[in-house]
Write a protein that holds these residues in place. Structure first.
Motif, PDB file in Angstrom:
ATOM      1  N   ALA A   1     -39.803  -0.529  30.208  1.00  0.00           N
ATOM      2  CA  ALA A   1     -39.068  -1.773  30.012  1.00  0.00           C
ATOM      3  C   ALA A   1     -37.855  -1.876  30.911  1.00  0.00           C
ATOM      4  CB  ALA A   1     -38.651  -1.894  28.545  1.00  0.00           C
ATOM      5  N   THR A   2     -37.170  -0.743  31.139  1.00  0.00           N
ATOM      6  CA  THR A   2     -35.959  -0.794  31.969  1.00  0.00           C
ATOM      7  C   THR A   2     -36.316  -1.124  33.412  1.00  0.00           C
ATOM      8  OG1 THR A   2     -34.851   0.794  30.538  1.00  0.00           O
ATOM      9  CG2 THR A   2     -33.941   0.499  32.731  1.00  0.00           C
ATOM     10  N   ARG A   3     -37.400  -0.521  33.916  1.00  0.00           N
ATOM     11  CA  ARG A   3     -37.806  -0.833  35.292  1.00  0.00           C
ATOM     12  C   ARG A   3     -38.241  -2.293  35.413  1.00  0.00           C
ATOM     13  NH1 ARG A   3     -42.640   2.209  38.495  1.00  0.00           N
ATOM     14  NH2 ARG A   3     -43.915   0.747  37.270  1.00  0.00           N
ATOM     15  N   ASP A   4     -38.931  -2.804  34.396  1.00  0.00           N
ATOM     16  CA  ASP A   4     -39.354  -4.207  34.436  1.00  0.00           C
ATOM     17  C   ASP A   4     -38.143  -5.136  34.479  1.00  0.00           C
ATOM     18  OD1 ASP A   4     -41.935  -3.345  34.320  1.00  0.00           O
ATOM     19  OD2 ASP A   4     -42.192  -3.761  32.171  1.00  0.00           O
ATOM     20  N   LEU A   5     -37.126  -4.820  33.664  1.00  0.00           N
ATOM     21  CA  LEU A   5     -35.927  -5.671  33.655  1.00  0.00           C
ATOM     22  C   LEU A   5     -35.175  -5.549  34.974  1.00  0.00           C
ATOM     23  CD1 LEU A   5     -34.371  -7.670  31.949  1.00  0.00           C
ATOM     24  CD2 LEU A   5     -33.027  -5.763  31.023  1.00  0.00           C
ATOM     25  N   ALA A   6     -35.180  -4.342  35.556  1.00  0.00           N
ATOM     26  CA  ALA A   6     -34.552  -4.160  36.870  1.00  0.00           C
ATOM     27  C   ALA A   6     -35.285  -4.997  37.927  1.00  0.00           C
ATOM     28  CB  ALA A   6     -34.553  -2.685  37.265  1.00  0.00           C
ATOM     29  N   THR A   7     -36.608  -5.107  37.796  1.00  0.00           N
ATOM     30  CA  THR A   7     -37.387  -5.942  38.719  1.00  0.00           C
ATOM     31  C   THR A   7     -36.968  -7.407  38.599  1.00  0.00           C
ATOM     32  OG1 THR A   7     -39.261  -4.418  38.591  1.00  0.00           O
ATOM     33  CG2 THR A   7     -39.708  -6.665  39.364  1.00  0.00           C
ATOM     34  N   VAL A   8     -36.718  -7.863  37.367  1.00  0.00           N
ATOM     35  CA  VAL A   8     -36.273  -9.246  37.167  1.00  0.00           C
ATOM     36  C   VAL A   8     -34.916  -9.455  37.841  1.00  0.00           C
ATOM     37  CG1 VAL A   8     -35.672 -11.004  35.472  1.00  0.00           C
ATOM     38  CG2 VAL A   8     -37.563  -9.432  35.011  1.00  0.00           C
ATOM     39  N   ALA A   9     -34.018  -8.459  37.703  1.00  0.00           N
ATOM     40  CA  ALA A   9     -32.703  -8.560  38.357  1.00  0.00           C
ATOM     41  C   ALA A   9     -32.853  -8.610  39.877  1.00  0.00           C
ATOM     42  CB  ALA A   9     -31.824  -7.383  37.943  1.00  0.00           C
ATOM     43  N   LYS A  10     -33.751  -7.782  40.412  1.00  0.00           N
ATOM     44  CA  LYS A  10     -33.978  -7.799  41.857  1.00  0.00           C
ATOM     45  C   LYS A  10     -34.534  -9.152  42.295  1.00  0.00           C
ATOM     46  CE  LYS A  10     -36.453  -5.408  45.561  1.00  0.00           C
ATOM     47  NZ  LYS A  10     -37.431  -4.321  45.895  1.00  0.00           N
ATOM     48  N   ALA A  11     -35.427  -9.725  41.464  1.00  0.00           N
ATOM     49  CA  ALA A  11     -35.987 -11.041  41.784  1.00  0.00           C
ATOM     50  C   ALA A  11     -34.901 -12.107  41.807  1.00  0.00           C
ATOM     51  CB  ALA A  11     -37.073 -11.401  40.764  1.00  0.00           C
ATOM     52  N   ARG A  12     -33.989 -12.037  40.847  1.00  0.00           N
ATOM     53  CA  ARG A  12     -32.894 -13.011  40.833  1.00  0.00           C
ATOM     54  C   ARG A  12     -32.050 -12.889  42.095  1.00  0.00           C
ATOM     55  NH1 ARG A  12     -29.619 -14.440  35.459  1.00  0.00           N
ATOM     56  NH2 ARG A  12     -31.705 -15.276  35.120  1.00  0.00           N
ATOM     57  N   SER A  13     -31.775 -11.650  42.498  1.00  0.00           N
ATOM     58  CA  SER A  13     -31.003 -11.433  43.726  1.00  0.00           C
ATOM     59  C   SER A  13     -31.751 -11.983  44.936  1.00  0.00           C
ATOM     60  CB  SER A  13     -30.721  -9.944  43.893  1.00  0.00           C
ATOM     61  OG  SER A  13     -30.005  -9.694  45.081  1.00  0.00           O
ATOM     62  N   LEU A  14     -33.072 -11.745  45.000  1.00  0.00           N
ATOM     63  CA  LEU A  14     -33.865 -12.258  46.122  1.00  0.00           C
ATOM     64  C   LEU A  14     -33.823 -13.786  46.166  1.00  0.00           C
ATOM     65  CD1 LEU A  14     -36.997  -9.926  45.911  1.00  0.00           C
ATOM     66  CD2 LEU A  14     -35.414 -10.095  47.848  1.00  0.00           C
ATOM     67  N   ARG A  15     -33.962 -14.413  44.986  1.00  0.00           N
ATOM     68  CA  ARG A  15     -33.928 -15.889  44.950  1.00  0.00           C
ATOM     69  C   ARG A  15     -32.598 -16.422  45.459  1.00  0.00           C
ATOM     70  NH1 ARG A  15     -31.938 -19.289  41.134  1.00  0.00           N
ATOM     71  NH2 ARG A  15     -31.841 -17.655  39.534  1.00  0.00           N
ATOM     72  N   LEU A  16     -31.515 -15.786  45.017  1.00  0.00           N
ATOM     73  CA  LEU A  16     -30.194 -16.241  45.440  1.00  0.00           C
ATOM     74  C   LEU A  16     -29.903 -15.882  46.896  1.00  0.00           C
ATOM     75  CD1 LEU A  16     -28.189 -15.451  42.185  1.00  0.00           C
ATOM     76  CD2 LEU A  16     -29.001 -17.665  42.999  1.00  0.00           C
TER      77      LEU A  16
ATOM     78  N   HIS B   1     -32.090 -16.590  49.042  1.00  0.00           N
ATOM     79  CA  HIS B   1     -32.994 -17.555  49.689  1.00  0.00           C
ATOM     80  C   HIS B   1     -34.353 -16.945  50.041  1.00  0.00           C
ATOM     81  CE1 HIS B   1     -29.397 -19.951  49.859  1.00  0.00           C
ATOM     82  NE2 HIS B   1     -28.787 -19.046  50.591  1.00  0.00           N
ATOM     83  N   ALA B   2     -34.834 -16.027  49.174  1.00  0.00           N
ATOM     84  CA  ALA B   2     -36.174 -15.470  49.339  1.00  0.00           C
ATOM     85  C   ALA B   2     -36.957 -15.649  48.039  1.00  0.00           C
ATOM     86  CB  ALA B   2     -36.094 -14.001  49.736  1.00  0.00           C
ATOM     87  N   PRO B   3     -37.128 -16.907  47.584  1.00  0.00           N
ATOM     88  CA  PRO B   3     -37.768 -17.125  46.269  1.00  0.00           C
ATOM     89  C   PRO B   3     -39.234 -16.710  46.230  1.00  0.00           C
ATOM     90  CG  PRO B   3     -37.489 -19.201  47.430  1.00  0.00           C
ATOM     91  CD  PRO B   3     -36.755 -18.181  48.230  1.00  0.00           C
ATOM     92  N   LYS B   4     -39.926 -16.801  47.341  1.00  0.00           N
ATOM     93  CA  LYS B   4     -41.337 -16.414  47.334  1.00  0.00           C
ATOM     94  C   LYS B   4     -41.486 -14.915  47.101  1.00  0.00           C
ATOM     95  CE  LYS B   4     -43.023 -20.262  50.132  1.00  0.00           C
ATOM     96  NZ  LYS B   4     -43.738 -20.689  51.364  1.00  0.00           N
ATOM     97  N   SER B   5     -40.587 -14.141  47.688  1.00  0.00           N
ATOM     98  CA  SER B   5     -40.603 -12.696  47.437  1.00  0.00           C
ATOM     99  C   SER B   5     -40.273 -12.416  45.976  1.00  0.00           C
ATOM    100  CB  SER B   5     -39.595 -11.991  48.352  1.00  0.00           C
ATOM    101  OG  SER B   5     -39.939 -12.161  49.713  1.00  0.00           O
ATOM    102  N   ALA B   6     -39.337 -13.180  45.427  1.00  0.00           N
ATOM    103  CA  ALA B   6     -38.989 -13.022  44.018  1.00  0.00           C
ATOM    104  C   ALA B   6     -40.187 -13.319  43.134  1.00  0.00           C
ATOM    105  CB  ALA B   6     -37.825 -13.939  43.666  1.00  0.00           C
TER     106      ALA B   6
END
Length: 635
Positions: A107-122, A124-129
């Motif tokens: 669960a912690t790694r999954d939540l860390a992935t969500v945080a990384k996705a948010r960073s990618l979106r911000l 300007h890499a939303p497709k990678s997110a």
């Protein structure tokens, strides 16, 4: 079959996706736990703060300083990364996430992935997110974590312009939160829907309604989308969309709620957007922006009614029906009003009392195919090409003629009274062209009265500044007020015996009774209107004499323009059948008849010596200056 199911999201309380796989389902992920009682006690308020959306960065940093190697430290770092991202500290958040690169599955790694996705979106890499988020669908169990994930995958889809799936993710987000958080999430989704393209919302909602109860979208999401489309329909005055929402999709005013629901109901019941030509119907678009324009509109109505022999209903033997709408003072409301006039069956519309409104009326006419007679001349880039006609006059021509008349009268400097910004610009252009007349800084017709018992216009200041006369481009009420102030100032200046000229545009014409002694009027004139007449016998036109006998005054410029518009449309509509037609071909044919009739009409007009509209779709007129003086007071 299994491949199809893998490509389809089946939304449940936890966004479960049942894979068509024959391998055992992996164990349910769990969060990393604190290893010591002290760490557990310190972490408990952090965990609660995460669930309450009240993460404190200072508390997180303190926990990590005290328990850097504890089992809960990675989860604390994930919370810290989210908090830093939310504060815009993306670089610091990236540094924290970098320390979590080797987390084990869970669960912690999954939540860390969500945080990384948010960073990618911000970044300007939303497709990678979106790419790293999709494998997490159905895996996150914790309520707070799942809400963050659902929010992030929806926002990443929107930022990636994956609009169709974005709506599905938004629906999953709304379904996936508990009742305690539903209002907050609903407000967020409402805000997000405001960023989605209309086409996406409309197409998806039409699909929702067409599928009835078979749609995978929740009823609540459907209501939110309907409410957003209702707001779009109201804001854009799209009556067709309003009618579809109200009549076909059953999105009632009660369902939409608030002012938007009531406005949607009113818009849906309007005639906007309907295609019909009803007999010999003419529309009149009336201005509401200022009192002066409303006065001009009243004069036009008088002239149109005179030409159509209304309200007696005879219509000169052709049964013309007149319908009116107010323009509302804005581009959107004016467009809606013209659409309503067309929906009432008008095949020709009269409108455009000033340059701004003439521009938008001309633009709408050319786009809609409905003939519009413009009562004022539009800007050069909005001159009609296919459907509109100009019967008004360009103020630049009048001012050029009047400035030369002032110079010929011995005036070197004049005060300038203008009604609009366009008048001011035209005056400056004439002055710059080398007319030989210097103009003082323009004063608007609607200048406020500074003090009681003082003149509204700065007549004394003008005289001190060397003004030898006045140039007025505005309504007759403006010219009358100026002359009243001039009368007061000249009465207080016995030595001011020199004759002073006042030059007036066509619409600024005044009654001889308004002109004080010592003033000579240089009045723009065109056609048959007797600018200096005060009695019916002073005009040589029978129709105008009858008008003056009935109303007791000579027609104003706007009355004369209204009369000319009326006789032109009466002639153009005379060959139309009196029944209604709604099929596109029939509407096109009748509009073509009106166009041809307006071009072919040859009539005696009041505002010009010409008898017809020119090939350039403009009613030409020869301008001249009529010079006259006040009528001496008789005691």
């Amino acid at each position: 079959m299994c491949a199809a199911l893998r490509n389809r999201l089946i939304f449940g309380a936890s966004l479960v996706v049942s894979a068509c796989t024959h391998t055992p389902r992996p164990p349910q992920p769990t969060a990393m736990l604190a290893k010591s009682p002290a760490a557990e006690v310190a972490f408990a308020p952090i965990w609660q703060g995460w669930h309450d959306r009240k993460v404190d960065i200072a508390v997180l940093r303190d926990f990590l300083r005290q328990f850097p190697a504890d089992g809960a430290a990675p989860l604390a770092k994930v919370y810290l990364a989210f908090a830093l991202i939310d504060q815009g500290q993306l670089a610091q958040a990236g540094g924290v996430l970098a320390t979590l690169a080797s987390l084990p599955s869970g669960a912690t790694r999954d939540l860390a992935t969500v945080a990384k996705a948010r960073s990618l979106r911000l970044h300007h890499a939303p497709k990678s997110a979106l790419f790293i988020l999709r494998p997490l669908v159905g895996k996150i169990v914790d309520d707070a974590d799942r809400e963050i994930f659902l929010e992030e995958i929806a926002l990443s889809a929107i930022a990636s312009r994956d609009d169709d799936n974005a709506l599905a993710y938004l629906d999953a987000w709304l379904r996936g939160v508990g009742e305690d958080n539903r209002d907050r999430v609903r407000a967020k989704i409402t805000e997000i829907l405001g960023t989605l393209p209309r086409a996406v919302l409309e197409n998806t909602y039409r699909t929702m309604r067409a599928s009835g109860g078979a749609t995978s979208f929740s009823g609540e999401t459907q209501k939110l989308v309907a409410a957003r489309l209702a707001r779009i329909a109201v804001d854009t005055n799209d009556a067709a969309l309003a009618r579809w929402l109200y009549d076909v999709s059953a999105a009632s005013a009660t369902e939409i709620g608030g002012d938007t629901g009531l406005e949607l109901s009113e818009l849906a019941s309007s005639r906007r957007g309907l295609s019909i030509v009803l007999g010999r119907t003419v529309g009149l678009l009336l201005p509401t922006r200022s009192r002066a324009l409303r006065d001009e509109a009243a004069d036009v109505v008088r002239g149109v009614s005179w030409a159509l022999d209304l309200p007696r209903g005879v219509g000169g033997g052709v049964g013309v029906r007149l319908v009116t709408r107010n323009d509302g003072g804005s581009d959107a409301s004016a467009r809606a009003a013209m659409e309503e006039l067309a929906g009432e069956g008008a095949s020709v519309i009269l409108g455009g009392f000033d340059r701004k409104s003439a521009d938008r009326a001309s633009r709408w006419s050319e786009q809609s195919g409905v003939a519009v007679l413009l009562l004022a001349s539009p800007s050069p880039n909005h001159m009609p090409k296919t459907t509109a006609f100009v019967i008004g006059e360009r103020v630049e021509r009048e001012l050029e003629m009047l400035t030369h008349a002032l110079v010929d009268h011995g005036t070197a400097k004049a005060a300038f009274v203008a009604d609009t910004r366009e008048d001011e610009m035209a005056g400056k252009a004439v002055e710059a062209a080398g007319s030989g007349l210097a103009l003082l800084a323009p004063i608007r017709c609607d200048v406020a009265l500074a003090e009681a018992k003082k003149t509204r216009f700065p007549v004394t200041d003008w005289l001190v500044s060397g003004a030898e006369g006045w140039l007025v481009s505005g309504p007759n009420g403006c010219a009358s007020d100026l002359l009243r102030d001039v009368r007061r100032v000249l009465a207080d200046s016995p030595r001011a015996s020199a004759e002073r000229p006042v030059a007036l545009t066509l619409e600024a014409g005044v009654s001889p009774r308004d002109v004080p002694n010592g003033i000579v009027v240089l009045s723009a004139s065109a056609g048959l209107v007797p600018v200096a007449a005060s009695r019916p016998e002073e005009t040589g036109d029978d129709d105008m004499r009858v008008f003056m006998e009935r109303f007791g005054v000579r027609p104003t410029y706007w009355t004369a323009i209204g009369r000319d518009a009326g006789v032109l449309v009466r002639a153009a509509l005379s060959s139309l059948p009196e029944n209604a037609v709604t099929d596109p071909k029939g509407i096109e044919e009748r509009r073509a008849i009106v166009q041809a009739g307006l071009k072919a009409a040859r009539l005696r007009l009041w505002t010009t010596d010409e008898m017809s509209i020119g090939d350039d779709r403009v009613l030409a007129r020869a301008l001249r200056v009529v010079t006259w003086k006040s009528v001496p007071n008789k005691k």
